[in-house]
Design a protein around this motif. Structure first.
Motif, PDB file in Angstrom:
ATOM      1  N   GLU A   1       8.801  13.595  32.380  1.00  0.00           N
ATOM      2  CA  GLU A   1      10.078  13.369  31.723  1.00  0.00           C
ATOM      3  C   GLU A   1      10.623  11.982  32.065  1.00  0.00           C
ATOM      4  OE1 GLU A   1      12.934  16.400  32.374  1.00  0.00           O
ATOM      5  OE2 GLU A   1      11.642  18.034  31.691  1.00  0.00           O
TER       6      GLU A   1
ATOM      7  N   LYS B   1      11.578   8.889  29.545  1.00  0.00           N
ATOM      8  CA  LYS B   1      12.939   8.360  29.604  1.00  0.00           C
ATOM      9  C   LYS B   1      12.903   6.852  29.797  1.00  0.00           C
ATOM     10  CE  LYS B   1      17.437   8.910  29.760  1.00  0.00           C
ATOM     11  NZ  LYS B   1      18.191   9.323  28.557  1.00  0.00           N
TER      12      LYS B   1
ATOM     13  N   GLU C   1      14.375   4.005  27.359  1.00  0.00           N
ATOM     14  CA  GLU C   1      15.454   3.116  27.792  1.00  0.00           C
ATOM     15  C   GLU C   1      15.015   1.654  27.811  1.00  0.00           C
ATOM     16  OE1 GLU C   1      17.149   4.430  31.455  1.00  0.00           O
ATOM     17  OE2 GLU C   1      18.328   6.005  30.486  1.00  0.00           O
TER      18      GLU C   1
ATOM     19  N   TYR D   1      14.422   9.965  21.265  1.00  0.00           N
ATOM     20  CA  TYR D   1      13.368   9.038  21.667  1.00  0.00           C
ATOM     21  C   TYR D   1      13.298   7.844  20.706  1.00  0.00           C
ATOM     22  CZ  TYR D   1       8.818   7.516  23.480  1.00  0.00           C
ATOM     23  OH  TYR D   1       7.797   6.789  24.045  1.00  0.00           O
TER      24      TYR D   1
END
Length: 1138
Positions: free
Chosen positions: A23, A27, A31, A56
């Motif tokens: 995860e 992420k 980002e 996403y």
């Protein structure tokens, strides 16, 4: 974010992936926006996790960014809506319609109405467009295929779909290397250091015993993890033996010269033809730093050689170069038979038997052809247009040797044995069956110019190749006289001759391993030899299978060596070689016994081999000896046809028995050809751009399958134009079917000069400035294209940075968003030293930016200052006046060497590292106003206020030639005044700028073309510069106008009046003009103007017409010329005055 910071993010992504922080990995991908993980995206779509899918995606694009992004989000939300209807969840469907799909109503209201009407149907499949909608799983899979096409076509995802290839556990390796280095610096190193923390530097406790070298196994930072998402590389030994590369070291096939080489001690590295030997003892760090190696081609490192840094790392750590791997989470390309070009898409008629072919290294559809009657031709295979055709002619008979003249008198027939493009496609070479080679220069308009004719060999010249030994472009030839010769590609001077073959030399294969350049050669007695660029003879003497005509080639990645040859009895052999042992690694089966001729072969994608045999093209996977497939290309091929792949492997050219060529394509190649079919007529030929991806379009209620003509017309410039898509405009198409694309053809064949006089005709942005004082005397873009740097006459620098935002994710300079006038938090101004400067002399201002944008070197009549671009702090100063520095240029091969033009007319070659002037060059009478290096010609060209040009050799800094620039007609000679120079991308042609003219010179300082002010562009010229692609010349005039010229012909294609970019409020109070023009490093149609009133403007064409006019016709008599301004209609360039 700097490139190193970006790479650090990738290292962290790899580490997190190996540690199974799934995860967190995704992420960080989202980002940072650096890597779009298509596998993760596919998994989420197939699972129907729509919220995560959109979350996403939003890390990379927003709905309104461009039409591709809009269609991506539309497809996802439409699928979500249909799934709600399919499970009869009307409430959810209404919610999706109102919250998610309504945003598209403003772009296509009719479409939104039809989507809404689906609520009234008992089963939405009653709609004709949706009648083939299957179950949820299949619908998601079909949609996913089309989403991938959209994402690949979306410019916002460019360079974000592939994870960089590097070794597994790379972050751990770097930490290990750091700890090893720290441990080596310990005063009392222990054999088995105990590393307990990474938060502080390692240091061993004092030890009374003698220093003991630690063992060579057992990493310092724990074990390397077992194979996870990325393939393993094995343990990283912290103290490996030291490797000292030596160009004279020969291993592998040349190992006989070093029989005692301890192979077991060699650090693991890529299997190579050349491996470095083992040094007996570690090198002293201080000694090494005193003798840094100069990199072959300068990289982004400043004041410290990147190549020496790399070598230092290897010497410290005993490690070889990195081997590229890709992990399963970031998968490598997977090949199938569909990647092989087998579909015939073009048939070309050359008119005579084709002997040799070669695709352009950059323009994927440009094909060079040589024939048995000595002709050469250049084809644009997409449009079937022959761009150039040259019949054989001896350019200068008087310069030919008597044997050649005698041969031609007896028999004038001549054939092309080989034709080949140079490494960057700006040059091509032709080897003929009698004595000579001819070298042409090639520009993107398709024009060929004679460059060199070399009487190379006695008898036939059997092969020709290009190479870069000693940082210079060279031509290599071989011939019937049993020799190989190396020639300078600029002067034609012979540099080496290799003798040792006992039969005519048939083929050449130059290559390099690390920094060692070498040449393989084969002769018609089957002997294979290898040569270094020295006088020590052949290092290899092996027999090729078949013992007759053999050619050799490396795979595209340079790691695997193959040969294909035919014996005198007609038996053919295709083999892969084990370079380290000089033995055959595998022999491929499937070639005919008793072939019809010498079998030719080629490689592509570092995966496939192809050979012409039995009237067919036969294909192999490199890792499988059995033939993969074959095709006869619809018949008509020669018995042993010649063949050649383009660089991408999407097209394959093959010869036919009717003096023609067939072009075969895979899916990508077919897409490429279709996009070129309807290329618009523009008066003269423009460059054939390599188009690799066909942008898809959406059928609103079915999955995406193709692109309509309006969408295909533009990829990036029309981002903000709403899509016009109707339900009735597209039928339901199978998801795997590719629909043809034909861009709209411009029917207008009458050339018209673009005369831009109004702000509505372009995009202009005045940069914000609270410090507007003085004149902008120097202006440059950063190499990244993310910022603009100006030097003002008051010695202050100004830096504008564009911020990375959702609307501008790349952070590149654009007129669509205001940049920030950047200053450090301390409020420091970057100001040059002026303590000893003559304030009236603006001409003394000069500036040069390091390749990685970290440092700027600058002067304003005082000392030369070196600034840190992040902090604006002065790192050092040097060269106090008098004389003052007037121009700065970094050496192209060593960032520590700077050429500094001086006010006293000298040029000082200065070494920053050791603070020493290496030499002074004298050849001008007035101050130096321009310096330009050419790496390919190995020269420095200088210009001065005396309007003279000088050419200096980089090797010994001797003056090779000098001459004044030629005065335009009607202007008295000699000229004086500031003169600037800039080399074209081809490193062969020189732009010379003077207030009286712009001109293009060749490397011998011969004026090829010039243009002088006249008509409505009659003001003196203030500045001029090439566009980044070398196709345009932007010229600023002292009345504020800007002219855009075709770089090759110097014909005017667009005039920009000052009223178009200067706001009326500013224009009414000023007669400002562009003192300096800067060209964007990657956007050829964007320029920045530094004005005499201190303002800076960024100027671009409109989105709907993303170029500055169209190229003018080569011959004004062929088509009528129409202009809205009659005085602009005849702005042709002039030949040089005689």
């Amino acid at each position: 974010m700097s490139s190193l910071s970006r790479e650090l993010v990738f290292l962290i992504l790899q580490f997190l992936d190996e540690e199974k922080f799934k995860e967190t990995v995704h992420k960080l991908e989202q980002e940072s926006g650096f890597y779009f993980n298509m596998k993760h995206f596919e998994d989420q779509v197939q699972a129907g996790e729509w919220e995560e899918v959109e979350r996403y995606l939003c890390g990379f694009t927003k709905v309104e960014d461009n039409r591709y992004s809009m269609k991506i989000f539309f497809e996802i939300r439409k699928q979500k809506y249909l799934e709600a209807l399919d499970r009869n969840d009307r409430a959810k469907a209404v919610e999706i319609l109102v919250k998610d799909l309504k945003v598209f109503a403003s772009f296509n209201e009719e479409l939104f109405k039809e989507i809404t009407q689906l609520l009234t149907l008992e089963n939405f499949r009653q709609n004709e467009q949706l009648s083939k909608y299957g179950d949820t799983k299949s619908a998601r899979n079909i949609m996913l295929l089309e989403l991938k096409k959209l994402i690949e076509a979306n410019p916002l995802f460019r360079d974000k779909l592939a994870f960089p290839p590097f070794k597994t556990s790379r972050l751990r390796t770097l930490i290990n290397q750091s700890l090893n280095w720290q441990h080596q610096l310990c005063k009392n190193p222990r054999p088995n250091p105990d590393i307990k923390t990474l938060f502080t530097d390692h240091a061993c406790a004092p030890n009374n015993g003698a220093r003991v070298l630690p063992p060579t196994n057992g990493p310092l930072v724990g074990p390397i993890p077992k194979p996870g998402a990325f393939p393993p590389i094995g343990a990283h030994s912290p103290f490996q033996q030291v490797v000292s590369p030596s160009p004279s070291a020969i291993a592998g096939w040349m190992s006989s010269t070093n029989p005692s080489l301890p192979h077991a001690a060699v650090a693991a590295g890529p299997s190579g033809f050349l491996q470095p030997p083992i040094a007996s003892e570690p090198l002293c760090k201080a000694a090494f730093l005193k003798h840094p190696r100069t990199p072959t081609n300068a990289s982004g490192m400043d004041y410290h050689s990147a190549d020496s840094e790399h070598l230092m790392k290897r010497i410290r750590m005993g490690q070889s170069d990195e081997v590229s791997f890709s992990g399963t989470s970031h998968p490598p390309s997977i090949y199938s038979q569909d990647d092989i070009p087998k579909t015939v898409v073009r048939s070309l008629n050359q008119g005579s038997n084709v002997m040799s072919m070669d695709f352009h290294p950059q323009q994927q559809t440009i094909l060079l052809v040589g024939t048995n009657v000595g002709d050469i031709g250049i084809w644009e295979v997409g449009s079937r247009e022959r761009l150039a055709h040259k019949t054989f002619k001896v350019w200068d008979v008087s310069a030919c040797s008597m044997p050649l003249q005698t041969t031609l008198m007896k028999d004038a027939t001549i054939s092309v044995n080989r034709c080949i493009w140079g490494p960057d496609g700006s040059m091509l070479g032709v080897a003929f069956s009698k004595h000579i080679v001819q070298i042409y220069t090639y520009n993107p308009t398709g024009e060929l110019r004679q460059h060199l004719q070399i009487d190379a060999h006695i008898g036939g010249v059997n092969d020709i190749a290009f190479s870069h030994p000693n940082k210079q472009l060279c031509i290599i030839t071989c011939g019937d006289d049993k020799t190989i010769k190396v020639w300078d590609a600029v002067s034609g001077r012979k540099q080496h001759i290799f003798e040792g073959h006992e039969a005519p030399v048939y083929s050449l294969c130059p290559h390099h391993k690390e920094a060692i350049q070498f040449i393989f050669s084969t002769a018609i007695d089957g002997k294979i030899k290898a040569w270094l660029y020295d006088c020590l003879g052949s290092r290899v003497d092996y027999d090729a299978p078949g013992l007759w005509c053999t050619t050799m080639a490396y795979s595209a990645d340079g790691t695997r060596l193959f040969s294909c040859g035919t014996s005198k009895d007609g038996d053919s052999y295709l083999v892969e070689w084990n370079e380290s042992e000089g033995a055959i690694k595998r022999t491929y089966s499937g070639l005919r016994k008793h072939s019809f001729g010498v079998v030719q072969f080629d490689t592509t994608r570092s995966r496939f081999l192809a050979a012409g045999d039995e009237y067919q093209i036969k294909f192999w996977d490199m890792d499988n000896i059995n033939m993969l497939t074959a095709t006869d290309a619809d018949g008509g091929l020669q018995g042993s046809p010649r063949l050649r792949f383009n660089k991408e492997g999407s097209l394959l050219a093959v010869t036919t028995n009717d003096n023609g060529i067939k072009i075969l394509a895979n899916t990508d190649g077919q897409r490429l050809i279709r996009m070129l079919e309807g290329r618009a007529f523009e008066g003269t030929r423009g460059p054939s751009e390599p188009i690799n991806t066909k942008p898809p379009i959406v059928n609103p209620l079915t999955t995406v399958t193709n692109v309509s003509a309006p969408l295909a017309a533009t990829l990036e410039r029309s981002d903000r134009m709403p899509p016009a898509v109707s339900m009735n405009s597209l039928a339901t198409v199978d998801g795997n079917r590719t629909v043809d694309i034909k861009p709209e053809v411009d029917k207008i064949k009458i050339w018209k000069l673009a005369d831009i006089v109004d702000s509505a005709q372009l995009k202009a942005l005045r940069l914000p400035d609270t410090l507007t004082t003085g004149r902008v005397v120097r202006l440059i873009y950063t190499n990244s294209g993310l910022a603009l740097l100006a030097l003002v006459s008051n010695a202050v620098h100004k830096l504008w940075k564009w911020q990375r935002t959702d609307r501008n994710p790349s952070g590149k300079s654009t007129t669509s968003f205001q940049p920030q006038l950047w200053q450090p938090t301390a409020g420091t101004l970057m100001t040059n030293d002026t303590s000893e400067a003559n304030q009236a002399e603006e001409s003394a201002a000069c500036i040069a930016l390091s390749k990685n944008d970290s440092y700027v070197m600058s002067a304003s009549g005082g000392k030369v200052s070196l600034f840190n671009m992040m902090t604006f702090k002065v790192m050092t100063t040097f060269m106090p006046p008098p004389p003052a520095a007037t121009f700065l240029a970094f050496h192209p091969q060593d960032n520590n060497i700077i050429a500094i033009g001086m006010e006293d007319s000298t040029i000082q070659i200065y070494n920053v590292r050791i603070d020493e002037v290496k030499t002074k060059l004298r050849g001008h009478q007035k101050r130096i106003t321009g310096l330009a290096f050419s790496q390919s010609m190995n020269v420095l060209v200088s210009s001065g206020a005396d309007a003279h040009l000088c050419v200096w050799s980089i090797d010994g800094w001797e003056k090779k030639k000098a001459r004044p620039i030629q005065a335009p007609a009607g202007r008295p000679a000699p000229l004086v005044g500031e003169t600037k120079v800039q080399f074209h991308n081809d490193q062969l042609h020189l732009l010379v700028v003077h207030e009286s003219q712009i001109a293009v010179y060749d490397g011998k300082l011969e004026c090829l073309r010039s243009w002088s002010p006249r008509d409505t562009l009659s003001a003196p010229i203030a500045s001029a510069i090439y566009s980044c692609d070398g196709l345009l010349v932007y010229t600023g005039f002292c009345d504020g106008a800007v002219g855009v010229f075709d770089a090759d012909s110097l014909r005017l294609r667009c005039r920009i009046a000052p009223s178009a970019y200067i706001p009326p409020s500013v224009a009414s109070n000023s007669s400002a003009y562009p003192l300096v023009i800067a060209a964007h490093p990657s956007e050829p149609n964007q320029i920045a103007l530094g004005m005499s009133d201190g303002l800076v403007y960024v100027v671009e064409p409109l989105d709907m017409d993303p170029k500055w006019g169209v190229p003018p016709p080569q011959d004004n008599g062929s088509l009528p010329s129409i202009s809205s301004n009659p005085s602009l209609s005849n702005q042709a360039s002039e030949p040089p005055p005689r």
